[in-house]
Design a protein around this motif. Structure first.
Motif: not given
Length: 364
Positions: A199-206, A189-194, A236-242
């Motif tokens: 691009k980051s949806w697999p990380l969110a799911v994991v 998470l720290q090294h991803s562009d959320i 805030f919106l980007q974090l909320f979606k993730f």
């Protein structure tokens, strides 16, 4: 915190074999303290250090073999293995798995993904293999970061002299492995562009699925999820979606169970079991608030590992104090073992990784 955790393990379990176990526990504390404070100043050749890591890894594998060959599961006074065994036995018999109970009468209190991760090793017939993976991962990290940080030697000595490692492998516990998996995902998470959810949806799911192993990691998620918002790395919106996608993945695990088993889920599930296990709900809410506040105090990403370890340690310490207050120190800690001191291990990988990440680069 690290010294305290190994000390309480050392005294509790060595006292069952030795009259003066407190002396051994004290010696181990001194050795580990020396490792953290002074071993970094001693020049140890890279090959020698790597050899020590390999020997330690082989020792861990040997413990797994010994556990399999010499320590029958039904002789253990800990039912981590039995909880997993009863859960899957019920499932494959067509029964609702959360109605199962271990050979000691305890329900399967962990969340579904905990059991799913354990399933391959249950099939293999030896859960200590799963238990060993977390420790072997820590050893790999020590070799990988050898040229960068001084504290690697103290951490290796700490692992080599930790009674809790022997305990986990023996009783087939997997708290360290579970925590290392969570930590790897948070490092990702720290090294991803959320900001870019495509691009980051697999990380969110994991992250959502891993949270469905043990709910206590939610306080850690607050720290790591809030940090990029506090540092204005995301909106805030980007974090909320993730976060919403991660929460959906988490919820889907339970929705599937409800779809398969129906309303019986509401009669027996990990949320009900845990509501009476630790401390009052108001205290848990307070820790969520504290984790939220600590995200503002974290100056760097490395600080998140320290505050995560501190928060997890504090939750379990409060749980232990609560039980001591109810049953008294001796009954809660040694005689009846009302306190499950293994819960302190949740904080260990975070604290060790903080030491690795936060120390200055060693001079060559």
């Amino acid at each position: 915190m690290l010294l305290f955790i190994n000390a309480i393990f050392s005294y509790k379990y060595l006292s069952r074999e030795f009259d003066n176990a407190w002396i051994v526990a004290a010696i181990l504390v001194v050795i580990q303290l020396f490792g953290f404070l002074y071993l970094s100043k001693i020049n140890i050749p890279k090959k020698l250090f790597n050899s020590a890591v390999i020997i330690t890894g082989l020792g861990i594998i040997a413990l797994v073999v010994i556990a399999y060959l010499k320590i029958p599961l039904d002789t253990l006074n800990v039912d981590r293995w039995s909880v997993i065994d009863s859960f899957w036995s019920f499932y494959f018999d067509g029964k609702y798995p959360y109605l199962a109970s271990s050979h000691m009468g305890n329900p399967p209190g962990s969340m579904p993904m905990y059991f799913i991760l354990s399933l391959p090793f249950w099939w293999l017939g030896e859960l200590s293999i799963f238990s060993s993976l977390g420790y072997l991962s820590i050893l790999y990290l020590l070799v990988y970061r050898y040229n960068d940080l001084k504290t690697r030697k103290g951490i290796l000595l700490y692992i080599m002299t930790s009674i809790f490692m022997v305990w986990e492998l023996t009783v087939r516990s997997n708290i360290i492995t579970n925590t290392v998996l969570i930590m790897i995902a948070l490092y990702w998470l720290q090294h991803s562009d959320i900001k870019n959810l495509k691009k980051s949806w697999p990380l969110a799911v994991v992250l959502g699925l891993l949270l469905a192993t043990r709910g206590n990691f939610a306080v850690v998620y607050i720290l790591f999820f809030m940090f990029p918002l506090v540092k204005k790395q995301v909106t805030f919106l980007q974090l909320f979606k993730f976060t919403a996608l991660s929460a959906t993945a988490f919820a889907s695990v339970f929705l599937i169970i409800i779809a398969v088993y129906g309303t019986v889920f509401f009669e027996a599930n990990p949320f009900i079991f845990h509501s009476t296990l630790f401390v009052p709900t108001s205290y848990i809410i307070a820790f969520f608030v504290i984790a939220f506040v600590l995200s503002f105090f974290s100056k760097t990403q490395d600080d998140l590992y320290f505050y995560s370890g501190l928060t997890l340690f504090s939750i379990i310490l409060l749980y232990a104090i609560n039980l001591v207050n109810i049953y008294g120190f001796t009954e809660a800690y040694t005689e009846r073992s009302w306190i499950d001191i293994s819960y302190f291990l949740f904080s260990v990988p975070f604290l060790l990784f903080y030491l690795l990440k936060s120390q200055p680069v060693a001079s060559k």
